[in-house]
Scaffold this motif. Structure first.
Motif, PDB file in Angstrom:
ATOM      1  N   SER A  53      52.431 -41.178 -36.581  1.00  0.00           N
ATOM      2  CA  SER A  53      52.669 -41.416 -37.999  1.00  0.00           C
ATOM      3  C   SER A  53      53.351 -42.759 -38.200  1.00  0.00           C
ATOM      4  O   SER A  53      52.708 -43.740 -38.556  1.00  0.00           O
ATOM      5  CB  SER A  53      53.513 -40.272 -38.580  1.00  0.00           C
ATOM      6  OG  SER A  53      53.665 -40.444 -39.960  1.00  0.00           O
ATOM      7  N   CYS A  54      54.656 -42.847 -37.932  1.00  0.00           N
ATOM      8  CA  CYS A  54      55.361 -44.090 -38.277  1.00  0.00           C
ATOM      9  C   CYS A  54      55.097 -45.203 -37.277  1.00  0.00           C
ATOM     10  O   CYS A  54      55.168 -46.376 -37.619  1.00  0.00           O
ATOM     11  CB  CYS A  54      56.851 -43.831 -38.395  1.00  0.00           C
ATOM     12  SG  CYS A  54      57.683 -43.695 -36.808  1.00  0.00           S
ATOM     13  N   CYS A  59      59.526 -41.011 -36.457  1.00  0.00           N
ATOM     14  CA  CYS A  59      58.999 -39.710 -36.900  1.00  0.00           C
ATOM     15  C   CYS A  59      58.907 -38.696 -35.763  1.00  0.00           C
ATOM     16  O   CYS A  59      58.920 -37.491 -35.988  1.00  0.00           O
ATOM     17  CB  CYS A  59      57.638 -39.871 -37.557  1.00  0.00           C
ATOM     18  SG  CYS A  59      56.306 -40.281 -36.409  1.00  0.00           S
ATOM     19  N   SER A  61      56.373 -38.042 -33.743  1.00  0.00           N
ATOM     20  CA  SER A  61      55.092 -37.322 -33.668  1.00  0.00           C
ATOM     21  C   SER A  61      54.391 -37.484 -32.329  1.00  0.00           C
ATOM     22  O   SER A  61      53.685 -36.582 -31.897  1.00  0.00           O
ATOM     23  CB  SER A  61      54.129 -37.840 -34.740  1.00  0.00           C
ATOM     24  OG  SER A  61      54.701 -37.745 -36.008  1.00  0.00           O
ATOM     25  N   ILE A 146      65.288 -36.626 -33.586  1.00  0.00           N
ATOM     26  CA  ILE A 146      64.129 -36.738 -34.487  1.00  0.00           C
ATOM     27  C   ILE A 146      63.133 -35.599 -34.269  1.00  0.00           C
ATOM     28  O   ILE A 146      62.007 -35.638 -34.758  1.00  0.00           O
ATOM     29  CB  ILE A 146      63.408 -38.098 -34.302  1.00  0.00           C
ATOM     30  CG1 ILE A 146      63.047 -38.313 -32.822  1.00  0.00           C
ATOM     31  CG2 ILE A 146      64.272 -39.239 -34.839  1.00  0.00           C
ATOM     32  CD1 ILE A 146      62.202 -39.552 -32.564  1.00  0.00           C
ATOM     33  N   CYS A 148      61.324 -34.646 -31.699  1.00  0.00           N
ATOM     34  CA  CYS A 148      60.050 -35.020 -31.075  1.00  0.00           C
ATOM     35  C   CYS A 148      59.641 -34.025 -29.998  1.00  0.00           C
ATOM     36  O   CYS A 148      58.513 -34.027 -29.538  1.00  0.00           O
ATOM     37  CB  CYS A 148      60.147 -36.411 -30.466  1.00  0.00           C
ATOM     38  SG  CYS A 148      61.351 -36.542 -29.131  1.00  0.00           S
TER      39      CYS A 148
END
Lengths: 235, 140
Positions: A53-54, A59, A61, A146, A148
């Motif tokens: 994503s970022c 993010c 992801s 975050i 992850c």
């Protein structure tokens, strides 16, 4: 530079089990691994599947196992990975397709620790709940998470026993247990005080080694263990 | 919400907390006691000095008896608790988990009783007879 990406692939519509596929791509030394994966997906094989994503390490992801270690594909540069790079999905969670795993068991554990501020007192009418710099500093490290899942999916205790709440959830619990504004310390400590809670941590330190946010996770887990033993967070 | 979304953790029981603390304390004690044992037996006296007579003389002292009992108890309980953790980590079938842990606890009691019996009821005369009998068997 030209590198070979050795990627563990799985397509549930076609494959019975995971298998390795190799793709050669031209990359710049300062490209991220995510850039290299994008090159494969956009120009070589559109079926390659991964979350992103970022693309800037915020993010959380694109956690994957890169050369045997849990990393964020967007936080690792090609020049640091060598000419042959292996890429696998993170371990301990069901693989849906290629690098995409079912994160629900991970987030169920996250929800189990009540990852939100609990304070039934009426907040001040004219301002937020204030906190001293020292009180804020107490849990600063664990606010960096975050989610992850790098830590939890690198943990041998989690691989061996999927019921273990896992390091990420303990980090989240730590963030609120040591927050002076939170009123549910004992409730949270009781959640952590479970055979499948904080006591399943065997201080392997895999989580610390792979955390892309460099959180001192094993220390946080140790602090929660001590808090349970002492019956509270103390002064 | 799926079933997994309602995961619940928590226990008011402080046994696991105690078990974790015990491992740290017993580990530290074992380090001290085992290293001291090693230094006394292998450096202070030296392996050449250790024979049957030496052990008999040593075990006549109540201090050594207590020391060896501490070594026995801490080593066994520390090891058994670690094995219990391994069983809980890797044996997920409830039946096998309970069976293995039950076997572990039975062995623990047997080993502690055997060790303690030897330490406290060791009789050099009886043992000499037994030793001679064994020696005679091998001498044939």
């Amino acid at each position: 530079m030209r590198v070979t990406l050795r990627i563990k692939r799985f397509n549930p519509e076609r494959d019975e089990k995971q298998h390795w596929e190799e793709h050669e791509v031209d990359v710049e030394p300062n490209d991220q691994l995510l850039d290299a994966l994008n090159k494969v997906k956009w120009y070589d094989d559109g079926s390659l599947t991964y979350r992103r994503s970022c693309a800037h390490g915020v993010c959380g992801s694109d956690a994957m196992v890169v050369n045997g270690r849990n990393r964020l594909a967007c936080k690792v540069l090609m020049k640091d990975l060598g000419k042959k790079v292996t890429v696998e999905p993170i371990r301990g969670l069901p693989v849906i397709k290629d690098m995409v795993v079912d994160m629900e068991p991970f987030f169920a554990r996250y929800r189990a620790v009540k990852p939100y501020l609990i304070n039934d007192n009426e907040p001040p009418a004219d301002r937020e709940r204030l906190q001293s710099i020292e009180d804020r500093e107490r849990f600063d490290d664990t606010t960096k998470c975050i989610l992850c899942a790098c830590c939890t999916t690198s943990c041998p205790s989690f691989w061996a026993n999927g019921e273990y709440v896992g390091p990420a959830a303990i980090v989240q619990a730590h963030r609120f247990i040591f927050d002076s504004r939170d009123m549910a310390v004992h409730e949270r400590l009781e959640i952590m005080n479970d055979t499948m809670g904080v006591w399943r941590c065997r201080t392997v330190f895999n989580c610390v080694e792979c955390c892309p946010r460099e959180i001192d996770i094993t220390r946080a887990i140790g602090e929660v263990k001590k808090a349970i033993l002492n019956g509270g967070v103390g002064g | 919400m799926s079933a997994i979304s309602r995961l619940k953790y928590g226990s008011p029981n402080r046994f696991e907390a105690f078990s974790w603390y015990f491992m740290r304390v017993s580990g530290a004690v074992l380090l001290l006691v085992a290293v001291l044992h090693l230094l006394i037996m292998h450096v202070w006296y030296g392996v050449d000095a250790i024979d049957y007579r030496f052990v008999v003389g040593r075990w006549a002292s109540p201090l050594v008896q207590v020391y060896d009992l501490a070594l026995l108890l801490f080593a066994i309980t520390h090891g058994v608790n670690g094995t219990r953790w391994v069983i809980d980590d890797y044996i997920h079938s409830r039946g096998w988990n309970l069976t293995l842990k039950a076997a572990l606890y039975v062995l623990t009691v047997i080993f502690i009783l055997m060790g303690a019996t030897v330490i406290f009821t060791f009789d050099p005369d009886t043992s000499t007879t037994a030793l001679n009998t064994v020696a005679a068997v091998f001498a044939r």
